[in-house]
Write an enzyme that holds these catalytic residues in place. Sequence first.
Site, PDB file in Angstrom:
ATOM      1  CD  GLN A  73      34.332  49.736  33.112  1.00 47.44           C
ATOM      2  OE1 GLN A  73      33.684  49.902  34.156  1.00 47.44           O
ATOM      3  NE2 GLN A  73      34.520  48.546  32.583  1.00 47.44           N
ATOM      4  N   GLY A  95      44.186  24.168  31.705  1.00 48.83           N
ATOM      5  CA  GLY A  95      42.783  24.588  31.525  1.00 48.83           C
ATOM      6  C   GLY A  95      42.617  26.096  31.667  1.00 48.83           C
ATOM      7  CD  GLU A  96      39.945  29.401  29.204  1.00 47.84           C
ATOM      8  OE1 GLU A  96      39.863  30.536  29.701  1.00 47.84           O
ATOM      9  OE2 GLU A  96      40.635  29.137  28.200  1.00 47.84           O
ATOM     10  CB  CYS A 131      30.643  43.603  31.312  1.00 45.18           C
ATOM     11  SG  CYS A 131      31.763  43.858  32.670  1.00 45.18           S
ATOM     12  N   PRO A 137      38.328  49.206  40.964  1.00 47.70           N
ATOM     13  CG  PRO A 137      40.599  48.958  40.569  1.00 47.70           C
ATOM     14  CD  PRO A 137      39.396  48.227  41.052  1.00 47.70           C
ATOM     15  CD  GLN A 138      37.880  46.602  34.500  1.00 55.56           C
ATOM     16  OE1 GLN A 138      37.188  45.858  35.193  1.00 55.56           O
ATOM     17  NE2 GLN A 138      38.332  46.263  33.325  1.00 55.56           N
ATOM     18  NE  ARG A 160      27.656  50.066  37.054  1.00 53.21           N
ATOM     19  CZ  ARG A 160      26.833  49.955  38.099  1.00 53.21           C
ATOM     20  NH1 ARG A 160      25.722  50.660  38.133  1.00 53.21           N
ATOM     21  NH2 ARG A 160      27.136  49.191  39.116  1.00 53.21           N
TER      22      ARG A 160
END
Lengths: 311, 461
Positions: free
Chosen positions: B128, B199-200, B58, B123-124, B60
Amino acid sequence: MTALMTVLTILLPILYLAVWADYLWLFYTEHPLARRTCSRAAGVVVVLHMGVMVLRGLALHRLPMGTQAEFMGALAVALLGTYLVVERRLRAKNTGFLTTGAAGLMMLSAAVVEPGGAKVSPLLSDPGFAGHAVLVLLAYTALSLSFLYAVLYLVLARQLMRRRFGLLFRRLPALETLERMSVVAVEMGVPLLFLALALGHLWMYDLADRPGLDPRLAQALTPWDPKILFSWVIFLGYTAGLVGHRFFGWRGRRMNIMAVAAFVTVVLGMGAVHHFFPTFHKFPGLDASAVTAPRGDGPAFAADHQLTGER
Amino acid sequence: MTGATTLHVRSISHKTAPTAIRERAHLTEARSVELMDALSAGAASEPACVSVIPVSTCNRTEIYLEVKEGADPDAILREALSAIGAEGELFFSEHALRLDGLEAIAHLYRLASGMESMMLGEPQITAQLKEAYRLARAHHEPGPGLLRAFQGAFRAGKRVRTETRISTGAVSVAFAAVELSRKFFDRLGKHRALLVGAGETGALAARHFLQHDIGHLTVVNRSFERAETLAATLRDEQSRQLVEADLNIEGESAAAARAMRGPDSRIIARPWDELGAAIAHADVVLSTTGATDPVILPAMVQAAVKDRHGLPLFMLDIAVPRDIHPDVAKIGNVFVFGLEDLDEIVQGNLAARRNQIPHAERLIGEELAEFGQWLEDIDMRPTVAEFRAYLEELKDKQVGFVRKKHSDEMADEVDRNLQQFIKKVLGRSMSTLRNSDSREERQRHLETLRHLFSTEDRDAD
């Protein structure tokens, strides 16, 4: 053997300081290597120190807690050992720098104070008394750890209340963990104190029956001795705290303030009892002949000599 | 760059382009495969592109290329992107970062270490990158340069994450809320949370607490239906995640397992008029309503803490305007925090992460130096291998001769000595080649070596 003992005696304070450095490294950096090594290093030092104490005890034919240096050493190993038990149960290592630091300082002090030759109590050759003294030492060490964790709880709670998110916030365990560490320490200290008192009572009656005991001491041997009574009060107080925690849900700040107050009371009360009340724990007129196995290597016990193990 | 190939990256990221541009540049998995196929098809007719690994997240979209030396990577990429119908021009616009050679690899190493991420150290990105690498290997085996570069990047990333604290501490507000609550209750599984508002923001925070195994979650909202809907959604999500995590299954099997397990009973909804009672049962209170006035009042909390026997109550007010009356913070054993506190924690953690940058850069530098050395050596590797083969052949002949004429022991001794000899000769040769004054000079040395010891010449002999 003497050479090995000398080397170990010199090495031990250095090892204590190395363990302290490891825990400090962990506290400041949380380095994985420090996390992996600190407990193991502390465990090795405890085992090594215990081994030295056993060898020393065998060589001297008495509990090696007679001189100031020996007592400091015993206190250090008791502190480190008790801490390791608490750490193992709670898996919280970040407070280790405090206890290992205190133990390290004790060892350093033990290394610089007079190494021996001072008057030592012949009672230390008596297994009953030696067991009592060791149990008392371990019990009060555990209670002092409980005090330390209660203080840390209050410090962290204050930091949180004031919204200070610094090093202590990042490194200290959760309030819940600190409280459990304090409680675990009391859970260790209370039964040890009970055993110490029970053994002390048995030994006292045994001592009273021994022939040739100084009449002054024989007269003073009583279960109503202020020091014994105060010890029972301490035992009952901490037991009540444990019951309150377990069955009435005593938790949080109030519980930890109680733990701090209790230990302060212990220290001040014991000091007051020792200095202002007549107590047979000063053992007037006791000499080596009154001890079952009179093999002490020190000179005759002075009338007003204070047992270092009972301080 | 590698003698035979060169390495390049063309990148559009949060650092170079706004979201709208990043969205246009994004390559789905299918599109990435198409791109690899297009470049591979090109390679069949015109062997210019050796391999390509597209990485699209999301934040790059980056395209790593290995092309034959002398080929124009931009022309190759432009043609391939145009062939698959992607907006190829974006990768050559002012929004794109274009790096070549070691600079491209340094960027990859920093990326794998979380140093290029929007949230430093997150760390994600490692997962990826691994996914992109796996996809590339599944379709077309990458060239030696990209293969080595990605493997080195994963190693560098692992070292940076384990040898520094660049990934520690919460850097999002929702996670900071969990981190803060864990300063009170280490074992969240034994505690109860209350979410006030449906709510969100509240849902996001609740999800974080559920991920960290909070023992029980109650949702209270003015509209009970909305509270019930959110509770049901969270129950369903948790049930799905638990089944998938426990059994490592997806699809119909997971649905069946979920049905057997039943809904996650940790999550319930309660009506608004039970707010006071709900606070009394909670250890963690998250308030996120859209109310204009405080909804949690001192009297309500005072009554709630009466039976807590001193157990701390952690309250988090992440509503604007605030939901919790300021006087609540004055009640003993009640700790109230707001958004600004969470932000302070996040900033503190980010600062701590930033302090780790020099250490991380050092580690990346070490790994990069190793890659650089490999890259330096790659053009001489075939010649040196040939030279080694020649020496080994001579050695084997000599050892065989000694074995025949003398004894096995003597032959083994000669074998050991000649092994050492070959090692020294090769070491010296590699060192001389590496220390050549210029690339041309090194090529001349290599040419001489090939000329003297090449297989063809020996066969001719």
